[in-house]
Design a protein around this motif. Structure first.
Motif, PDB file in Angstrom:
ATOM      1  N   ARG A 306     -17.216  10.462  52.161  1.00 15.56           N
ATOM      2  CA  ARG A 306     -16.203  11.474  51.848  1.00 15.56           C
ATOM      3  C   ARG A 306     -16.366  12.062  50.444  1.00 15.56           C
ATOM      4  NH1 ARG A 306     -12.193  12.429  55.053  1.00 15.56           N
ATOM      5  NH2 ARG A 306     -10.857  13.184  53.368  1.00 15.56           N
ATOM      6  N   ARG A 307     -16.969  11.320  49.544  1.00 15.65           N
ATOM      7  CA  ARG A 307     -17.121  11.827  48.178  1.00 15.65           C
ATOM      8  C   ARG A 307     -18.145  12.954  48.079  1.00 15.65           C
ATOM      9  NH1 ARG A 307     -19.700   6.826  48.191  1.00 15.65           N
ATOM     10  NH2 ARG A 307     -21.948   6.915  47.777  1.00 15.65           N
ATOM     11  N   THR A 334     -15.090  18.377  49.778  1.00 19.93           N
ATOM     12  CA  THR A 334     -16.325  18.069  49.043  1.00 19.93           C
ATOM     13  C   THR A 334     -17.503  18.847  49.625  1.00 19.93           C
ATOM     14  OG1 THR A 334     -16.635  16.074  50.416  1.00 19.93           O
ATOM     15  CG2 THR A 334     -15.572  15.796  48.272  1.00 19.93           C
ATOM     16  N   LEU A 335     -17.456  19.149  50.913  1.00 16.92           N
ATOM     17  CA  LEU A 335     -18.490  19.995  51.515  1.00 16.92           C
ATOM     18  C   LEU A 335     -18.534  21.352  50.812  1.00 16.92           C
ATOM     19  CD1 LEU A 335     -20.436  21.002  53.808  1.00 16.92           C
ATOM     20  CD2 LEU A 335     -18.368  21.517  55.135  1.00 16.92           C
ATOM     21  N   ALA A 336     -17.385  21.986  50.660  1.00 21.29           N
ATOM     22  CA  ALA A 336     -17.334  23.299  50.007  1.00 21.29           C
ATOM     23  C   ALA A 336     -17.806  23.213  48.561  1.00 21.29           C
ATOM     24  CB  ALA A 336     -15.916  23.853  50.070  1.00 21.29           C
ATOM     25  N   ILE A 339     -21.628  22.925  48.571  1.00 19.85           N
ATOM     26  CA  ILE A 339     -22.284  24.209  48.883  1.00 19.85           C
ATOM     27  C   ILE A 339     -22.271  25.109  47.649  1.00 19.85           C
ATOM     28  CG2 ILE A 339     -22.166  26.301  50.285  1.00 19.85           C
ATOM     29  CD1 ILE A 339     -21.002  24.609  52.549  1.00 19.85           C
ATOM     30  N   ALA A 340     -21.152  25.132  46.943  1.00 19.54           N
ATOM     31  CA  ALA A 340     -21.065  25.940  45.732  1.00 19.54           C
ATOM     32  C   ALA A 340     -22.051  25.471  44.666  1.00 19.54           C
ATOM     33  CB  ALA A 340     -19.639  25.902  45.182  1.00 19.54           C
ATOM     34  N   ALA A 341     -22.376  24.170  44.686  1.00 14.99           N
ATOM     35  CA  ALA A 341     -23.313  23.609  43.707  1.00 14.99           C
ATOM     36  C   ALA A 341     -24.768  23.836  44.104  1.00 14.99           C
ATOM     37  CB  ALA A 341     -23.041  22.115  43.535  1.00 14.99           C
TER      38      ALA A 341
END
Length: 371
Positions: A306-307, A334-336, A339-341
C-alpha cells in the motif's frame, strides 16, 4: 447483500454494507478518476465487478469463548469473542468447515486466548480455500504447549475435512494486535495449490495471495493481454510474491524474472515454474527498492504494498530504458503519487478491479508507456 451481523451492530467490518453494489462500484470508479485527473488522455476500460457476496477466499478468525464452546470471528469492545461463522462474504466452503474446526478445538483441548487476562493458547484460526476446494488451515498459538494434543487429534480432523491440504501451527507468543507470528510449525502437507486458468500457484503458510480469486484471475489476464500487446521479450516482475503475474505472462521466446523479498514466496514461485516447465521464468530473493539498475528490459510489472513504489524506484524506472510499466495497486492514492513521480511515462489504459466489495477499497491497474 443483506448481513444480519451488520444490521444488528455486531460487526461493522464491511463499511459499505447496506449500500447497493452498483453505488459502491460507481463510488470507487469516481474516486479513481479523481485521483487520475492529471492524465486525461488515458483510456478507461470497463471496471471488473465482483460477486458482492461469497467472494472472500480466506477467513481470518479471532478465537474467543471457551474450549468447549469456542467462537470464531472478532472481539467485542470488552475484548471477548463474537462468533461470525455465518459471514456472508466468505466462500461457502470456508463457512462449511468451521463446525469441524470448532469441534476439533474442543477435542484437542486448545484453550482460546483471553485478551483481558492474557491467558490461554489459541489466538486465531486462518483458513484459505483454493478454486478447487482444497484448504490451508493455520492455528495461531501463544506457545507449543498444545502441539502434542493437536497432533494426536489431527487424523480425526483430516477425516472430517478431507479437503485440507496444509495444516500448521503458527507461534505468536507476544501480546500484540497482529494476526500471526514469525515461526511456523508444519503439521500436515506443504503447499496449497491454486489453479488459475492454465497456471498453478503454490501457497505456503505465510504466502500472500489476493482475497478474491476471480478478481485475481482478472488482474493476471489483463497483465498478460497488455504484455502480449506491446510484444515484450524481457519482463521484470517486482514484488512478485508467489509469481502470479510472472507465470501468467510467460510465453515462448519471452524471458521473465520475478523479484520478491520473501524467500518462502520465491521458493513457491520456483516450484510453480518448474512444474510448468517454464525454463525462461526465474525468480530471486531481493528488495525491489534496493535495485541499482534496470537494463535490457522491455516491460516491468509492479505490484507494491500500500505504501507504493517510493521515490527511489520511481526515479530509477523513469530514467531507465523501459518502454512499458504495468502498475497494479491496492492503494490508488500512492499509485497516483508514483505516476506523478515518473513524468517520462503516460497512463495509456486504466482499469478498476473490485477486489474488496462491501468496503471502499479496490485494486487498480494502469498501463504506463514511455512518452
Amino acid at each position: 447483500m443483506q448481513c444480519g451481523y451488520f444490521d444488528s451492530g455486531v460487526c461493522r467490518s464491511c463499511t459499505a454494507m447496506g449500500t447497493s453494489y452498483r453505488a459502491q462500484l460507481d463510488a470507487k470508479l469516481s474516486h479513481l478518476r479523481d485521483l487520475l485527473k492529471p492524465w486525461p488522455e488515458a483510456t478507461w476500460l470497463p471496471p471488473m465487478p465482483s460477486s458482492p457476496s461469497a467472494f472472500r477466499n480466506k477467513a481470518k478468525m479471532v478465537v474467543g469463548g471457551t474450549t468447549e464452546r469456542p467462537t470464531l470471528g472478532i472481539l467485542d469492545a470488552t475484548r471477548h469473542g463474537i462468533d461470525l461463522t455465518g459471514c456472508g462474504i466468505l466462500l461457502p466452503g470456508l463457512t462449511a468447515a468451521f463446525p469441524a474446526i470448532a469441534s476439533f478445538i474442543g477435542q484437542a483441548r486448545i484453550t482460546p486466548y483471553d485478551v483481558p487476562s492474557r491467558k490461554g493458547e489459541l489466538k486465531n484460526v486462518l483458513l484459505t480455500e483454493s478454486p478447487e476446494g482444497a484448504m490451508m488451515l493455520r492455528f495461531v498459538l501463544r506457545s507449543t504447549e498444545p502441539l502434542g494434543r493437536i497432533g494426536k487429534h489431527l487424523p480425526g480432523l483430516l477425516t472430517d475435512l478431507p479437503q485440507l491440504s496444509v495444516v500448521t501451527a503458527n507461534l505468536l507468543p507476544e501480546h500484540k494486535a497482529v494476526l500471526e507470528g514469525d515461526e511456523e510449525v508444519p503439521l500436515y502437507g506443504e503447499t496449497l495449490a491454486m489453479r488459475l486458468d492454465d497456471v498453478v500457484l503454490h501457497l505456503r503458510p505465510a504466502s500472500f495471495f489476493q482475497t478474491n480469486t476471480p478478481i485475481a484471475v482478472g488482474l493476471y489476464r489483463q497483465a498478460r493481454e497488455w504484455i502480449e500487446e506491446v510484444g515484450a521479450h524481457n519482463v521484470l516482475d517486482l514484488y512478485c510474491g508467489v509469481g502470479g503475474f510472472a507465470l501468467h505472462v510467460a510465453a515462448p521466446g519471452r524471458r521473465v524474472h520475478g523479484i520478491e523479498l520473501s524467500a518462502a514466496a520465491v521458493e513457491s514461485a520456483r516450484l510453480s515454474a518448474a512444474e510448468a516447465g517454464l525454463l525462461d521464468v526465474t525468480f530471486s530473493v531481493g528488495d525491489a527498492t534496493a535495485l541499482e539498475a534496470l537494463e535490457g528490459l522491455d516491460a516491468v510489472i509492479v505490484n507494491p504494498p500500500r505504501r507504493g513504489l517510493g521515490a527511489n524506484l520511481c526515479a530509477m524506472l523513469d530514467a531507465s530504458g523501459v518502454e512499458t510499466v504495468i502498475y497494479s495497486s491496492c492503494n490508488a492514492t500512492t499509485l497516483a503519487a508514483d505516476i506523478a513521480a515518473m513524468p517520462a511515462f503516460r497512463p495509456a489504459r486504466v482499469r478498476l478491479f473490485d477486489m474488496f466489495p462491501q468496503t471502499d477499497h479496490y485494486e487498480a491497474m494502469v498501463l504506463l508507456q514511455r512518452r
